[in-house]
Design a protein around this motif. Sequence first.
Motif, PDB file in Angstrom:
ATOM      1  N   LEU A 198       0.817  -1.218   0.000  1.00 13.74           N
ATOM      2  CA  LEU A 198       0.000   0.000   0.000  1.00 13.74           C
ATOM      3  C   LEU A 198       0.853   1.270   0.000  1.00 13.74           C
ATOM      4  O   LEU A 198       0.549   2.217  -0.734  1.00 13.74           O
ATOM      5  CB  LEU A 198      -0.944  -0.010   1.212  1.00 13.74           C
ATOM      6  N   LYS A 202       0.748   4.131  -2.991  1.00 14.39           N
ATOM      7  CA  LYS A 202       0.510   5.566  -2.820  1.00 14.39           C
ATOM      8  C   LYS A 202       1.631   6.386  -3.453  1.00 14.39           C
ATOM      9  O   LYS A 202       1.384   7.405  -4.107  1.00 14.39           O
ATOM     10  CB  LYS A 202       0.386   5.893  -1.327  1.00 14.39           C
ATOM     11  N   PHE A 220      -6.816  -2.828  -2.502  1.00  8.31           N
ATOM     12  CA  PHE A 220      -6.612  -1.437  -2.125  1.00  8.31           C
ATOM     13  C   PHE A 220      -6.556  -0.588  -3.393  1.00  8.31           C
ATOM     14  O   PHE A 220      -5.896  -0.966  -4.367  1.00  8.31           O
ATOM     15  CB  PHE A 220      -5.326  -1.267  -1.317  1.00  8.31           C
ATOM     16  N   THR A 222      -5.879   3.477  -4.580  1.00  9.59           N
ATOM     17  CA  THR A 222      -5.433   4.776  -4.080  1.00  9.59           C
ATOM     18  C   THR A 222      -5.009   5.692  -5.223  1.00  9.59           C
ATOM     19  O   THR A 222      -4.480   5.226  -6.232  1.00  9.59           O
ATOM     20  CB  THR A 222      -4.261   4.610  -3.093  1.00  9.59           C
ATOM     21  N   THR A 227      -7.939   6.639  -0.411  1.00 13.57           N
ATOM     22  CA  THR A 227      -7.694   5.192  -0.438  1.00 13.57           C
ATOM     23  C   THR A 227      -8.988   4.463  -0.108  1.00 13.57           C
ATOM     24  O   THR A 227      -9.654   4.793   0.872  1.00 13.57           O
ATOM     25  CB  THR A 227      -6.611   4.787   0.573  1.00 13.57           C
ATOM     26  N   GLU A 229     -10.879   0.466   0.199  1.00 15.63           N
ATOM     27  CA  GLU A 229     -10.626  -0.941   0.447  1.00 15.63           C
ATOM     28  C   GLU A 229     -11.868  -1.727   0.028  1.00 15.63           C
ATOM     29  O   GLU A 229     -12.968  -1.423   0.481  1.00 15.63           O
ATOM     30  CB  GLU A 229     -10.338  -1.156   1.935  1.00 15.63           C
TER      31      GLU A 229
END
Length: 318
Positions: A198, A202, A220, A222, A227, A229
């Motif tokens: 993650l 990002k 995930f 983003t 973000t 889920e």
Amino acid sequence: MAEIILDEPDLDNSSEGSTHTVLGDSFFWQYAKALTPALFRTTRPRIKMGRVESACATLSAIRENSPLVHNMTNIVVANTTANALLAIGASPAMVDGPEEAPELASVAGALVVNVGTVTPVQAEAMKLATAAAHKAGRPWVLDPVAVGALTFRTKLAAELLENKPSVIRGNASEIMALAGQGAGGKGVDSTDSSEAALAGAKELAKQTGAVVVVSGPVDFITDGTRTAEVANGDQMMPYVTGLGCTATALTGATLAVCDDPFDAAVDAMVFLGVTGEIAAKGSAGPASLQLDIINGLYQLNVDILKATARVEMHEAVA
């Protein structure tokens, strides 16, 4: 749950079961529509809605518009992903030659690029097509299959990023490798968890301007600020080849009808996760699950999404 803004949905799903297209007819029809977008564009007032409502609106938009999705994908999944796109209501075109791909990429609703079995000729076609899509302002999604594990495709993926994908979807090892934080997985399989990727996702989103999707038991999504889920799916799904590629293809369909790539990426993962979760309950094993997922995409509707989708926003909309 954070609120987002999208075009007004048709939540009655009135097109369910009536607008699924056949590839032969729909390709030429959609190509003609793409060449004259002003004649077919539908504008709607913007309203606020939650994440599951967003998925419902996107599904309705796909069924109403049957967007043309241009696929440059790998030989293992071409048939499966084309059928998945047809089942959800989109119109797939599988064109990967350098003579034709740039032309189609510049007019299609969205372009899907998957480097799973890429050859040098296809690599050049992908460079031309993604450049054409970027120049024409068409959204496109990159699936960096086995990037990090093999040198040629790793270099290719880096070059493709220069043409600004709207979404990058991969497993944890692929995303970490693309972000410069790992050496790739075991072939096409991830050796890292989604949670471990993650932070790299990002950072990759901030570097490229793309929305980044990390597929796994929990998906995930983003853009570096927001973000989401998605917790749908089933433990049987990794035993079916190409479901990650199917998620990427579905992202092509959602990109074609969503203004915001973040919404498109979340909604595509919801579609596959919900469908796979329900299909697995009645499947004897991976072979039948593959077919049941395509059937499930065809039968997917607003009521199923509202009852089954599990989406959580981790951060407020910036």
